[in-house]
Write a protein that holds these residues in place. Structure first.
Motif, mmCIF file in Angstrom:
data_model
loop_
_atom_site.group_PDB
_atom_site.id
_atom_site.type_symbol
_atom_site.label_atom_id
_atom_site.label_comp_id
_atom_site.label_asym_id
_atom_site.label_seq_id
_atom_site.Cartn_x
_atom_site.Cartn_y
_atom_site.Cartn_z
ATOM 1 N N SER A 183 1.117 -1.112 0.224
ATOM 2 C CA SER A 183 -0.594 0.457 0.368
ATOM 3 C C SER A 183 0.185 1.683 0.235
ATOM 4 C CB SER A 183 -0.680 0.092 1.305
ATOM 5 O OG SER A 183 -1.746 -1.096 1.132
ATOM 6 N N TYR A 184 1.871 0.661 0.201
ATOM 7 C CA TYR A 184 2.574 2.512 0.498
ATOM 8 C C TYR A 184 4.295 2.714 -1.137
ATOM 9 C CZ TYR A 184 1.283 2.514 5.221
ATOM 10 O OH TYR A 184 0.250 1.861 6.644
ATOM 11 N N THR A 185 3.908 1.541 -1.284
ATOM 12 C CA THR A 185 4.617 1.373 -2.732
ATOM 13 C C THR A 185 4.191 0.617 -3.869
ATOM 14 O OG1 THR A 185 7.318 1.042 -1.648
ATOM 15 C CG2 THR A 185 7.318 0.953 -3.685
ATOM 16 N N THR A 186 3.856 1.427 -4.564
ATOM 17 C CA THR A 186 3.334 0.865 -5.935
ATOM 18 C C THR A 186 3.025 1.914 -7.069
ATOM 19 O OG1 THR A 186 0.324 1.090 -6.088
ATOM 20 C CG2 THR A 186 1.029 3.046 -4.801
ATOM 21 N N LEU A 187 2.816 0.881 -7.996
ATOM 22 C CA LEU A 187 2.873 1.456 -9.653
ATOM 23 C C LEU A 187 1.587 2.691 -9.399
ATOM 24 C CD1 LEU A 187 2.912 -1.800 -10.674
ATOM 25 C CD2 LEU A 187 4.873 -0.275 -11.694
ATOM 26 N N SER A 188 1.606 3.124 -10.425
ATOM 27 C CA SER A 188 1.127 4.584 -11.210
ATOM 28 C C SER A 188 -0.422 3.385 -10.832
ATOM 29 C CB SER A 188 1.148 5.481 -11.986
ATOM 30 O OG SER A 188 2.112 4.984 -12.979
ATOM 31 N N ALA A 189 -0.817 2.876 -11.950
ATOM 32 C CA ALA A 189 -1.960 2.184 -12.240
ATOM 33 C C ALA A 189 -2.926 1.947 -11.076
ATOM 34 C CB ALA A 189 -1.913 1.891 -13.313
ATOM 35 N N PHE A 190 -2.374 1.038 -10.025
ATOM 36 C CA PHE A 190 -2.697 0.940 -8.512
ATOM 37 C C PHE A 190 -3.466 2.118 -8.482
ATOM 38 C CE2 PHE A 190 -0.887 -3.508 -9.555
ATOM 39 C CZ PHE A 190 -2.340 -4.352 -8.856
ATOM 40 N N SER A 191 -2.447 2.835 -7.912
ATOM 41 C CA SER A 191 -2.584 4.226 -7.074
ATOM 42 C C SER A 191 -3.744 4.613 -7.651
ATOM 43 C CB SER A 191 -1.376 4.800 -6.993
ATOM 44 O OG SER A 191 -1.573 5.716 -5.943
ATOM 45 N N PHE A 192 -4.034 4.967 -8.544
ATOM 46 C CA PHE A 192 -5.321 5.724 -9.731
ATOM 47 C C PHE A 192 -6.299 5.140 -9.426
ATOM 48 C CE2 PHE A 192 -7.696 6.237 -13.316
ATOM 49 C CZ PHE A 192 -7.841 7.852 -13.470
#
Length: 455
Positions: free
Chosen positions: A163-172
């Motif tokens: 949850s604290y290090t993620t790909l931009s697509a996952f964060s979006f």
């Protein structure tokens, strides 16, 4: 998702740099564009949102897609966005400026007081020199679990994404998942979410996910229920033994959206933080009474240590992180220590793996108790990866339905008996662990879950 490229001479349509750039590009439907910009021209190129997700993972998980393509989204429709996602962090660290990190940055600036650090100076083309955006050569030293780091690509040499290090697509996706689910419908017109159970889902995961979905989507004023006839369990069987929420006749196409893949929701912070609490009231009272009688007849007031040791498809599907199971050899020293300290009269073992049961029987002999049930070995999974596939391979027609019912009841017998033991130990994170802990409601003298896959 559109990524930013240096300007090239390739043949492509030219768009103007403005606030609607990405929406216009998505609407036109091409994969590559030139962009005319006062502060310097550039190109944008479309990349599929699942491009960085392992194809082997998708195959083993029986998934064709995890993240929607989001060809349509509305960053002004805050009612259908999960902006609470930002509440879990104080700072955003962005490695690469792209369509999604640009949108996330703008949303954070508009709706929060977060500071934003970026290694990519191109971000400033889109945020009007906001003082809370800092272009840096390296991220500052920040307290762990106070910031989110949005990376451009997975790094196999570093720890897995979380949850604290993620790909931009996952964060979006963590913010726009509901818009993906609505698929063009307005939240104002929708009252229900129909959970279409997948064929591979076991009864434990169905109950856990249903509880989580019901509690989580209440945040948006939505009611969740299961579609009758979906999944591998007959509705008659589930209603006979369990308390299941089905949607009524008032749910129709106009006011209902379908959740046909849990992979859309389960990886989100929205789901991870959801209240998943429930108790043994999900089990029919007659079945619960039978299980209580069985426990008392077998153990007669003696001290019992309960063990849940998963094998079979937890090995064949290549689980990662906390879902990597401890082996019998990993667990025996801790089991022996507990037996010595607390003097348990019996061990009750719940396992679907015949090899595990044989090892435990060899070690603990008459002290061990198990249910009589059909069990499998890893070697049985020659051209299948999960138990539901093996069941279909071995049975058909009514025999298949009977086998499913028998397996399901045995499974719940095992978990309910585990919940009545004095102490409980589990080989790793699994749905059976969650159900056992839910049924027990904090009464164990000791409980422990191995985490051999987490360093």
């Amino acid at each position: 998702m559109f990524i930013l490229r240096d300007k090239t001479d390739c043949e492509a349509e030219t768009l103007m740099h403005d606030d609607r750039l990405f929406h216009e590009a998505l609407n036109k439907g091409e994969n590559y564009y030139h962009v005319s910009c006062e502060s310097g021209d550039y190109d944008i190129e479309y990349r599929a949102n699942d491009a960085d997700i392992s194809k082997d993972f998708l195959k083993k998980a029986h998934l064709t897609k995890v993240i929607p393509e989001y060809l349509f989204y509305d960053e002004e429709d805050t009612c259908s966005m999960y902006l609470e996602y930002f509440n879990f962090f104080k700072t955003i660290c962005i490695e690469e400026a792209n369509e999604y990190t640009i949108v996330l940055c703008k949303l954070a600036l508009k709706h929060t007081d977060m500071e934003i650090y970026s290694l990519d100076s191109r971000l400033m083309k889109f945020v009007n020199d906001d003082k809370r955006v800092h272009i840096v050569d390296r991220f500052p030293d920040l307290m762990e679990k106070t910031f989110i780091r949005i990376v451009s690509k997975p790094d196999p040499t570093k720890k897995p994404m979380d949850s604290y290090t993620t790909l931009s697509a996952f964060s979006f996706h963590n913010i726009f998942f509901l818009q993906g689910l609505l698929n063009g419908k307005s939240l104002r017109d929708v009252k229900y979410i129909e959970y279409i159970v997948e064929e591979r889902s076991g009864i434990a995961s169905i109950l856990i996910r249903l509880a989580a979905f019901k509690n989580a989507f209440a945040h948006f004023g939505l009611k969740v229920g299961i579609r009758r006839g979906s999944g591998r369990y007959k509705s008659e069987m589930t209603e006979k033994y369990f308390s299941i929420d089905f949607l009524g006749e008032e749910a129709d196409e106009s006011n209902t959206v379908q959740l046909d893949s849990v992979a859309l929701i389960v990886p989100t912070v929205f789901y991870k933080k959801a209240d998943k609490s429930f108790d043994s009231s999900v089990i029919n009272e007659n079945l619960k009474s039978q299980m209580d009688e069985y426990f008392e007849a077998v153990f007669q007031g003696k001290k019992v240590l309960g063990l849940l040791i998963r094998g079979t498809d937890y090995f064949t599907t290549g689980q990662i992180g906390e879902r990597i199971m401890a082996s019998v050899d990993d667990m025996i020293p801790e089991i022996d220590r507990w037996i010595k300290e607390d003097e348990y009269d019996y061990i009750f073992l719940a396992s679907e793996d015949a090899d595990i049961c044989e090892k435990m029987k060899d070690k603990y002999g008459d002290k061990l108790r198990m249910l009589s049930q059909e069990r499998h070995r890893v070697s049985d999974f020659k051209d299948v990866t999960i138990i539901s596939e093996l069941e279909k391979k071995e049975h058909s027609g009514k025999e298949y339905d009977d086998a499913i019912e028998d397996t399901t009841i045995n499974y719940f017998y095992a978990l309910y008996i585990l919940s009545r033991c004095d102490s409980f130990m589990c080989s790793g994170q699994c749905n059976g662990y969650d159900l056992t802990m839910a049924f027990n409601k904090g009464r164990f003298k000791k409980s422990y879950k191995f985490s051999v896959g987490i360093k």
